[in-house]
Scaffold this active site. Structure first.
Site, PDB file in Angstrom:
ATOM      1  N   SER A  11       0.834  -1.216   0.000  1.00 59.83           N
ATOM      2  CA  SER A  11       0.000   0.000   0.000  1.00 59.83           C
ATOM      3  C   SER A  11       0.865   1.261   0.000  1.00 59.83           C
ATOM      4  CB  SER A  11      -0.930   0.022   1.228  1.00 59.83           C
ATOM      5  OG  SER A  11      -0.160   0.020   2.399  1.00 59.83           O
ATOM      6  N   GLY A  12       0.237   2.370  -0.389  1.00 58.68           N
ATOM      7  CA  GLY A  12       0.864   3.690  -0.298  1.00 58.68           C
ATOM      8  C   GLY A  12       2.213   3.783  -0.998  1.00 58.68           C
ATOM      9  N   GLY A  14       4.972   2.332  -0.231  1.00 55.50           N
ATOM     10  CA  GLY A  14       5.588   1.011  -0.372  1.00 55.50           C
ATOM     11  C   GLY A  14       5.118   0.316  -1.641  1.00 55.50           C
ATOM     12  N   TYR A 181       4.977  10.136  16.944  1.00 54.41           N
ATOM     13  CA  TYR A 181       5.372   9.845  15.564  1.00 54.41           C
ATOM     14  C   TYR A 181       6.709  10.515  15.215  1.00 54.41           C
ATOM     15  CZ  TYR A 181       5.390   9.700  10.490  1.00 54.41           C
ATOM     16  OH  TYR A 181       5.761   9.497   9.173  1.00 54.41           O
TER      17      TYR A 181
HETATM   18  N1  NAP Z   1       2.408   9.663   3.647  1.00 55.44           N
HETATM   19  C1  NAP Z   1       3.143  10.595   4.203  1.00 55.44           C
HETATM   20  O1  NAP Z   1       2.805  11.808   4.175  1.00 55.44           O
HETATM   21  C2  NAP Z   1       4.446  10.229   4.852  1.00 55.44           C
HETATM   22  C3  NAP Z   1       5.361  11.257   5.146  1.00 55.44           C
HETATM   23  C4  NAP Z   1       6.567  10.927   5.737  1.00 55.44           C
HETATM   24  C5  NAP Z   1       6.851   9.600   6.035  1.00 55.44           C
HETATM   25  N2  NAP Z   1       5.933   8.627   5.750  1.00 55.44           N
HETATM   26  C6  NAP Z   1       6.288   7.247   6.070  1.00 55.44           C
HETATM   27  O2  NAP Z   1       6.202   6.462   4.896  1.00 55.44           O
HETATM   28  C7  NAP Z   1       5.960   5.102   5.245  1.00 55.44           C
HETATM   29  C8  NAP Z   1       4.844   4.555   4.367  1.00 55.44           C
HETATM   30  O3  NAP Z   1       3.638   5.224   4.711  1.00 55.44           O
HETATM   31  P1  NAP Z   1       2.460   5.508   3.652  1.00 55.44           P
HETATM   32  O4  NAP Z   1       2.341   6.951   3.540  1.00 55.44           O
HETATM   33  O5  NAP Z   1       2.657   4.689   2.447  1.00 55.44           O
HETATM   34  O6  NAP Z   1       1.201   5.025   4.495  1.00 55.44           O
HETATM   35  P2  NAP Z   1       0.274   3.735   4.351  1.00 55.44           P
HETATM   36  O7  NAP Z   1      -0.346   3.697   3.020  1.00 55.44           O
HETATM   37  O8  NAP Z   1      -0.614   3.793   5.558  1.00 55.44           O
HETATM   38  O9  NAP Z   1       1.268   2.521   4.494  1.00 55.44           O
HETATM   39  C9  NAP Z   1       1.753   2.110   5.735  1.00 55.44           C
HETATM   40  C10 NAP Z   1       2.063   0.643   5.676  1.00 55.44           C
HETATM   41  O10 NAP Z   1       2.545   0.229   6.967  1.00 55.44           O
HETATM   42  C11 NAP Z   1       1.916  -0.989   7.290  1.00 55.44           C
HETATM   43  N3  NAP Z   1       1.855  -1.219   8.723  1.00 55.44           N
HETATM   44  C12 NAP Z   1       1.321  -0.442   9.674  1.00 55.44           C
HETATM   45  N4  NAP Z   1       1.421  -1.036  10.882  1.00 55.44           N
HETATM   46  C13 NAP Z   1       2.050  -2.225  10.655  1.00 55.44           C
HETATM   47  C14 NAP Z   1       2.428  -3.308  11.485  1.00 55.44           C
HETATM   48  N5  NAP Z   1       2.178  -3.327  12.797  1.00 55.44           N
HETATM   49  N6  NAP Z   1       3.063  -4.364  10.931  1.00 55.44           N
HETATM   50  C15 NAP Z   1       3.309  -4.403   9.597  1.00 55.44           C
HETATM   51  N7  NAP Z   1       2.958  -3.415   8.762  1.00 55.44           N
HETATM   52  C16 NAP Z   1       2.336  -2.352   9.288  1.00 55.44           C
HETATM   53  C17 NAP Z   1       0.505  -0.850   6.714  1.00 55.44           C
HETATM   54  O11 NAP Z   1      -0.065  -2.141   6.616  1.00 55.44           O
HETATM   55  P3  NAP Z   1      -1.662  -2.411   6.787  1.00 55.44           P
HETATM   56  O12 NAP Z   1      -2.218  -2.196   5.431  1.00 55.44           O
HETATM   57  O13 NAP Z   1      -1.715  -3.829   7.256  1.00 55.44           O
HETATM   58  O14 NAP Z   1      -2.157  -1.428   7.799  1.00 55.44           O
HETATM   59  C18 NAP Z   1       0.813  -0.207   5.367  1.00 55.44           C
HETATM   60  O15 NAP Z   1       1.166  -1.187   4.418  1.00 55.44           O
HETATM   61  C19 NAP Z   1       5.644   5.098   6.747  1.00 55.44           C
HETATM   62  O16 NAP Z   1       6.782   4.701   7.449  1.00 55.44           O
HETATM   63  C20 NAP Z   1       5.325   6.556   7.036  1.00 55.44           C
HETATM   64  O17 NAP Z   1       5.584   6.905   8.370  1.00 55.44           O
HETATM   65  C21 NAP Z   1       4.744   8.907   5.153  1.00 55.44           C
END
Ligand code: NAP
Length: 321
Positions: A11-12, A14, A181
């Protein structure tokens, strides 16, 4: 053929990284806690790109689950189900809004998921990583209290693993979700730098890199927020405002491609110990927060984390001791 293990690759950001990697004919191990979604994405990637994609059950908030995933990974490599392990993307995680909630191990959930789970996973998987392999840790510009993002989300507190794991317990005041966070993301940068120092001391060819994907509100990142907040955050007007006030902004496709490049491109073969940021369509090495360079704090964070995850002396990769 190379193989990249990516946590949260279904997702997202990743998922965007997984698509970019598959487009370069790189095999994938999708590690996460949503088997149906991972299976669906694995099928789509196999069909579209003809690469090998394996799912690995992993709940980062549970140390037992991380240990089971490491054993499964070892077996998959041993049996040839997965040909090699050439890079690890510590991408999964997020901010967990609402009251402090403990993980199954009794640790505060944000720190457990974003920090402890990935720390243990990397320690246990490192012995299987190829020569010149890479570990990329996804952080966030919120880790820097002097940045716009850091000011918006909540300034970090001391990166003290024991205090962060026990946050909200024993009648002590709980940190806000934003501070939980941002501080977890400061620790993430410090783990990346400390791993780099230990690898260099050991003469290893493995790289350790920190990555800020920038603000990408259209992913599942804001899932804990009310719907109107998510909608406004992802609107073009809000993105324009964020850029104007100096926030680090991106989109899932560019941030995913950036992560894929850091994991596998020859352009980033020699950048261990650096912090990269995807901002407004550019990926560049930038300075991280002042505190992230504090080597004394990082060594303490590392040692305390080892105890919290219950890493036995003989489990710590020889090169990192
Ligand atoms: N989006 C932003 O604005 C932003 C900015 C800076 C940094 N980030 C970082 O980028 C990374 C990816 O985030 P994203 O934006 O792509 O958000 P996202 O779409 O919510 O993806 C987060 C992923 O983490 C997984 N996850 C959460 N808790 C977990 C657990 N206990 N065990 C295994 N997997 C788990 C989720 O899996 P499920 O589907 O099972 O919940 C999901 O696949 C994160 O580390 C986030 O902090 C994001």
């Amino acid at each position: 053929m190379s193989t990249v293990l990516i946590t949260g690759g279904h997702s997202g950001i990743g998922l965007a990284a997984a698509q970019a990697l598959a487009g370069k004919k790189i095999d994938l191990v999708l590690a996460g806690r949503s088997p149906d979604r991972m299976g669906q994405v694995a099928g789509e990637l196999r069909a579209e790109y003809g690469v090998g994609v394996t799912s690995l059950a992993l709940d980062l908030s549970s140390l037992a689950s991380v240990r089971a995933a490491a054993v499964r990974l070892r077996d998959m490599l041993g049996s040839g189900e997965v040909a090699s392990l050439d890079a690890i993307a510590c991408n999964a995680g997020g901010r967990f809004d609402g009251e402090v909630s403990p993980s199954s191990d009794g640790y505060e959930r944000t720190f457990a998921t974003n920090c402890l789970g990935h720390f243990l996973l990397v320690q246990l998987a490192l012995p299987y990583l190829s020569e010149h392999g890479r570990v990329v840790y996804t952080s966030s510009s919120t880790h820097d209290p002097d940045s716009t993002d850091g000011r918006l989300v909540g300034a970090v507190v001391e990166p003290d693993a024991v205090a962060l794991a026990g946050n909200g317990k024993g009648g002590l005041q709980a940190l806000s979700a934003g501070k939980r966070y941002s501080t977890s993301k400061l620790c993430t940068v410090m783990y990346a730098y400390e791993l780099d120092r230990r690898l260099r001391t050991a003469g290893s060819s493995i790289s350790s890199i920190a990555f800020d994907p920038g603000s990408v509100p259209e992913t599942g990142f804001l899932r804990g927020m009310p719907k109107p907040v998510r909608w406004i955050s992802a609107s073009a007007a809000m993105k324009w405002v964020m850029k104007r006030i100096g926030a680090v902004t991106s989109d899932a496709e560019f941030s995913g491609a950036s992560l894929a490049a850091l994991l596998t491109s020859p352009d980033y073969a020699d950048v261990s110990g650096k912090y990269f940021q995807a901002n407004d369509g550019k990926l560049s090495a930038v300075r991280s927060a002042q505190l992230s360079y504090d080597e004394r704090r990082a060594a303490k964070l590392w040692d305390d984390t080892k105890h919290l995850v219950g890493l036995a002396a003989d489990e710590e990769p020889i090169l990192l001791r």
